[in-house]
Design a protein around this motif. Structure first.
Motif: not given
Length: 206
Positions: A17, A61, A65
């Motif tokens: 990520l 992303s 995360l």
């Protein structure tokens, strides 16, 4: 001390990520760099198109995360914000220079934060990395000072490269040169970390 709100995530997933968007940007640039796209009567080069795709990718992303780990570092948050702002400006104004300036501002911002902390007698770097690298107070102060100057050097390098070299050179520098430079920097601090390891002091503590 472990953050009670943090969640256990496989290391490969966290790395994917964090580095995946940059790798996809590089792949997209290589594939589209010589292409031109006409959208609503305006021509956009491959770099601008890839930047337009990169902005939502980095946001997605970062959000994922945060959802998986329950936390984000200050650098991740600042990076996502500046990518959105300067990537958006590049796309809106059809000018790739704004996106190329983004790393310079990130590095100067963190250098300024570190220098401010040093001026106050504190290491803000220790707040981020203390669990990974147990160092004494003096060790953290020295490492933070070196890191601050390292960020200044990266900012100057980024400015020199995007202003004097080709876009290809800048993309290669951003994708490969910066991670290698960061890795080399920490390798070069091995002596400092050994000399100022707090683990070696533990037996003598009262």
């Amino acid at each position: 001390m472990t953050d009670p709100d943090s969640k256990s995530v496989p290391g490969w997933a966290k790395t994917a990520l964090e580095l995946g968007p940059v790798a996809l940007f590089f792949a997209g640039y290589v594939y589209l760099k010589d292409e031109t796209f006409t959208i609503s009567g305006t021509e956009y080069g491959g770099f601008i198109v890839v930047t337009a795709l990169f902005v939502p990718l980095i946001l997605a992303s970062t959000a994922l995360l945060w959802r998986l780990t329950g936390k984000l570092s200050q650098m991740q948050i600042v990076t996502a914000v500046l990518v959105t702002v300067f990537g958006g400006l590049s796309v809106w104004l059809n000018d790739e220079r704004f996106f190329k300036m983004k790393p310079t501002l990130i590095y100067l911002l963190f250098a300024a934060v570190f220098f401010f902390g040093l001026w106050r007698g504190r290491s803000y770097l220790a707040m981020v990395l203390s669990e990974a690298m147990p160092l004494t107070h003096d060790g953290w102060m020295i490492l933070t000072k070196r890191m601050a100057w390292f960020f200044v050097g990266l900012a100057l390098a980024n400015e020199a490269i995007w202003r004097t070299m080709s876009t290809d050179a800048w993309v290669n520098f951003k994708t490969f040169g910066l991670p290698v430079a960061m890795f080399a920097f920490f390798i070069a601090q091995a002596g400092l970390m050994k000399a100022h390891s707090s683990e070696e002091e533990a037996p003598g503590e009262d």
